[in-house]
Design an enzyme around this catalytic site. Structure first.
Site, mmCIF file in Angstrom:
data_model
loop_
_atom_site.group_PDB
_atom_site.id
_atom_site.type_symbol
_atom_site.label_atom_id
_atom_site.label_comp_id
_atom_site.label_asym_id
_atom_site.label_seq_id
_atom_site.Cartn_x
_atom_site.Cartn_y
_atom_site.Cartn_z
ATOM 1 C CD GLN A 231 -68.783 -49.332 1.635
ATOM 2 O OE1 GLN A 231 -69.194 -49.426 0.577
ATOM 3 N NE2 GLN A 231 -67.661 -49.868 1.803
ATOM 4 N NE ARG B 266 -66.229 -59.762 2.652
ATOM 5 C CZ ARG B 266 -66.759 -60.174 3.432
ATOM 6 N NH1 ARG B 266 -68.046 -60.645 2.951
ATOM 7 N NH2 ARG B 266 -66.477 -60.615 4.618
ATOM 8 C CB CYS B 267 -61.513 -56.505 -3.632
ATOM 9 S SG CYS B 267 -60.334 -55.918 -4.887
ATOM 10 C CD GLU C 27 -59.654 -56.109 0.814
ATOM 11 O OE1 GLU C 27 -58.920 -55.893 0.449
ATOM 12 O OE2 GLU C 27 -60.660 -55.221 1.186
#
Ligand code: CDP
Length: 788
Positions: A223, A373-374, A743
């Site tokens: 990523q 996802r945070c 998120e």
């Protein structure tokens, strides 16, 4: 969102354009790591430890090396020769690439086998003989700092316990004073269990080293390609891998969710193997390796307290947390924040004071603590505060919506400084909850619930009114391993008015090729169809810190807008030259400059682009392009209000999410359809830990939940129908007024469901349940039996 400024043909902000990247995915023509094939490529597979803590007495590679097709076996001793057996983690801790002395968790990498095909590599793995001497194991973080606990990191000088860090934020004394004088105090221990991102594509890479030029090319599921390249150069510069000779390419990625930010040993072994053997090496994890050894998320034990007035005014918040990091602190947080953004835990509420502390410990488990996802531990913070607000409401007999409405930070208080020092940019929490209540018919639901209770049926309504903090981040506070967390965009307009735009981020399914093009279309009036977006190749894209923690829109998206504005400035000079007027006499409207008061006298951006290469004013540089490195002045603070309605089966404990209303606010929206997709996917990943997912360990460090047989990822059958709506509160500091969104639903959904289930059982005396709310756990709560 106000009316779109651009036509549907141009397709700027606010248009629900179909994703430009989808035709290649739908046709099966994506280019994922496993699609990368190089001439003479060999395959790598990994020997993993069956023990959670054991000395390695010997590794015998003879039989494996004799197996047909096996080309090499790499061990810790091989890597030690090059000082590559250890590597830094993103939190400046250290981590083994391959062990020399001992292993510290089950499924840890022990050796790697390289072979001419994947099956021979797997056969070779079976033939590597490792002699282990088991050592005492600690898996319970509460026992990790006991005097008799085995010291896991005895390789680290001065490390005399399993304690990693203590971190605190807020005002300890001030908060204590509030608690001492409180009408009501409520206390609850809340555990957010270890979970895994379980993305569709597992991790992998293809590493190719050209021994003539010294060039290393790594196709990698990452990523953050630029940061990885820099880390590789820092770790392996001494063996000749300098940064200009390293090219990291992140091709299409099948889901990242934070799990593809860290550097895993497999990548480094494959790179070292390709440099040593001169052969291109492909390594792809299987599903079990991915679940068992890659970075986990959460694993936070939070002891939470709220002090309130008897009328329900929330005054003080205190949270003491034990963070289980496994055998290394390999979280992917900004350096200054070992507990990420956990101190956002006062949430959407106007607390007078708060104090939070976090202690990290080592245990015999895989390392991690990633931001699944945070935005770096916001999920943990939101779960804590949203459960606790419900508990206060329950304690004083107040409605869960009313207590929120009474304590929300008011709309006119923004920018709002939280007791933890965060400056929230904008918000309208009352508006979002009111809309969610109206849409779902909250008052009717309360009446229905009362009737059902009379009949003995278990129905619950749960609210979560979360505040997020995304867009890391302002360079004064945010860096990873010293690299500041800005992001970048480079936009080049060709003579024919077509655009190539490159960004420092890397989409893993979020649709950047479409939304970044929409940002450029919005700013320059060039149709989305004429704009190509590229990311993920360190040889071509400008330096950026990558995509995670919903930072792409707040950082690289903003960089795109700013680069366009530089281009617009130069375009104005060219337009003045073409129209033979002064720059001040020109005005911009979508896609063209015209002479003020003479709208017919105009030049389009395409004509300007052509002139930039064929007829540019003397004294001005030719060409039309710009690069911008955007350092955000603040984080953005998206928010939302979610309401879940659940029915609980009294006899089986099964929870059915009957309705789920999600009102989100991410400021100005670039692509409403993509935002909806983000919300649907994120909600599914919020339902998952609320009801199904957990990875746990027994006392000997054996994993439970290490395959999809036990780790229940919800399928389309389990995911409920979602109802969504939006409010729009622009960010005052983002050039487009946009905030991140990816998120929010994963952060906001779990407490809504947990609150709904507890609400369904509250009249039976249930005050709290930890997620996942499995049928067994819920059944035991209904029938007043302790958890197994
Ligand atoms: O960093 P990441 O791309 O995961 O997160 P994000 O910035 O929240 O964006 C997720 C997707 O939603 C991207 O394609 C964004 O461009 C899009 N988005 C949008 O259309 N409008 C917003 N206000 C925020 C995001």
């Amino acid at each position: 969102m106000s009316k779109c400024k651009t036509s549907a043909e141009v397709g700027g902000m606010g248009h629900s354009i179909k994703r430009k990247e989808d035709p290649r995915f739908i046709r099966g023509q994506g280019n994922y790591i496993d699609d990368v094939v190089r001439p003479g490529m060999v395959f790598m597979d990994i020997v993993r430890s069956p023990y959670a803590h054991a000395k390695i007495k010997s590794i015998n590679t003879e039989k494996a090396l004799a197996h047909p097709g096996v080309a090499a076996v790499i061990t810790g001793e091989t890597l030690k020769e090059y000082n590559l057996h250890m590597m830094p983690t993103l939190m400046s801790d250290t981590q083994m690439v391959l062990p020399v002395e001992k292993v510290c968790y089950q499924a840890q990498e022990v050796a790697a086998v390289v072979a001419t095909d994947r099956y021979s590599a797997a056969d070779g793995v079976e033939l590597v003989e490792v002699e282990y001497e088991p050592l005492p194991v600690v898996t319970d973080p509460f026992k990790a700092t006991d005097k008799d606990a085995p010291i896991i990191r005895d390789d680290k000088e001065g490390q005399e316990s399993n304690h990693i860090f203590h971190w605190e934020a807020g005002d300890k004394e001030g908060t204590e004073e509030i608690f001492n004088n409180a009408d009501v105090t409520v206390k609850q221990d809340i555990y957010l269990p270890r979970i895994h991102v379980a993305s569709i594509e597992t991790c992998g890479c293809v590493s190719e080293f050209d021994s003539v030029t010294g060039q290393l090319t790594v196709w990698m599921t990452t990523q953050a390609p630029h940061a990885i390249r820099t880390v590789l150069a820092l770790v392996a510069g001494h063996v000749g891998l300098q940064e200009d000779k390293i090219r990291v390419i992140a091709p299409d990625i099948g889901g990242g969710f934070g799990g593809k930010v860290p550097v895993y040993p497999g990548y480094v072994i494959a790179i070292a193997g390709s440099v040593v053997t001169g052969l291109p090496i492909k390594w792809i994890e299987d599903r079990r390796e991915n679940l068992q050894a890659d970075s986990f998320a959460r694993d936070y034990h939070m002891s939470c307290e709220i002090a309130a007035d008897k009328n329900g005014t929330l005054n003080g918040l205190r949270i003491k947390t034990l963070a289980d990091h496994g055998y290394a602190d390999a979280a992917a947080n900004p350096s200054k924040f070992p507990a990420g953004m956990f101190s956002i835990c006062t949430g959407s509420y106007d607390f007078k004071n708060a104090f939070v502390e976090v202690d990290g410990v080592y245990t015999n488990k895989p390392p991690g603590g990633i931001a699944y996802r945070c935005s770096f531990r916001v999920t943990e913070a939101v779960h804590a505060i949203e459960r606790m607000v419900d508990m206060v409401a329950d304690e004083i007999g107040m409605d869960a919506a009313d207590i929120r409405m009474n304590n929300f930070i008011p709309k006119d208080a923004f920018p709002y400084k939280s007791p933890m020092g965060w400056e929230y940019d904008s918000g309208d929490y009352h508006g979002a909850l009111k809309l969610a209540k109206d849409k779902i018919g909250y008052d009717e639901l309360l009446k229905e619930q009362a009737k059902k209770r009379e009949k003995g049926e278990l129905m619950g309504i749960g609210i979560s009114s979360f505040t997020e903090v995304v867009g890391a981040g302002p360079s004064k506070d945010f860096d990873i391993l010293g690299i500041k967390m800005f992001d970048s965009s480079e936009i080049r307009i060709h003579p024919t008015g077509k655009v190539i735009a490159r960004f420092g981020t890397k989409s893993q399914g979020q649709g950047h090729e479409t939304t970044y093009a929409q940002i450029i279309a919005e700013e320059l009036g060039i149709p989305v169809a004429d704009i190509s977006v590229e990311e993920g190749d360190t040889d071509t894209a400008p330096y950026g810190l990558g995509t995670y923690a919903s930072r792409s829109t707040p950082t690289a998206g903003a960089a795109g807008a700013m680069a366009c504005r530089k281009i617009k400035d130069k375009s104005q000079k060219i337009a003045a030259h073409l129209l033979e007027v002064s720059e001040e006499d020109l005005e911009w409207e979508v896609g063209k400059f015209s002479v003020k008061g003479v709208p017919d006298k105009s030049v389009t951006i395409q004509e300007i682009a052509f002139a930039a290469y064929t007829n540019h004013p003397q004294g001005l540089e030719a060409g039309l392009e710009a690069t911008h490195y955007y350092d955000p002045p603040n984080m953005t603070y998206p928010f939302g209000s979610y309401i879940a309605v659940v029915d609980v089966d009294r006899d089986t404990g099964e929870v059915k999410v009957r309705r789920f209303m999600a009102v989100d606010d991410c400021g100005n929206i670039i692509n409403p359809m993509i935002v909806d997709g983000q919300i649907h996917g994120g909600l599914a990943q919020g339902v998952a830990p609320a009801l199904y997912e957990e990875i746990s360990y027994d006392d000997e460090g054996n994993i439970t939940g290490g395959s999809f047989m036990e780790y229940l990822v919800p399928t389309a059958m389990e995911v409920p129908h979602f109802e969504t709506d939006k409010t729009v509160t622009p960010s005052p500091h983002h050039p487009l007024g946009a905030k991140g969104v990816g998120e929010s639903p994963t952060v906001g959904a779990p407490p809504a469901i947990a609150n709904a289930v507890v609400d369904a059982l509250s009249h039976l005396g249930v005050r709290h349940l930890d997620i996942p709310l499995t049928p067994e756990k819920v059944w035991r709560a209904i029938h007043k039996q302790d958890a197994a």
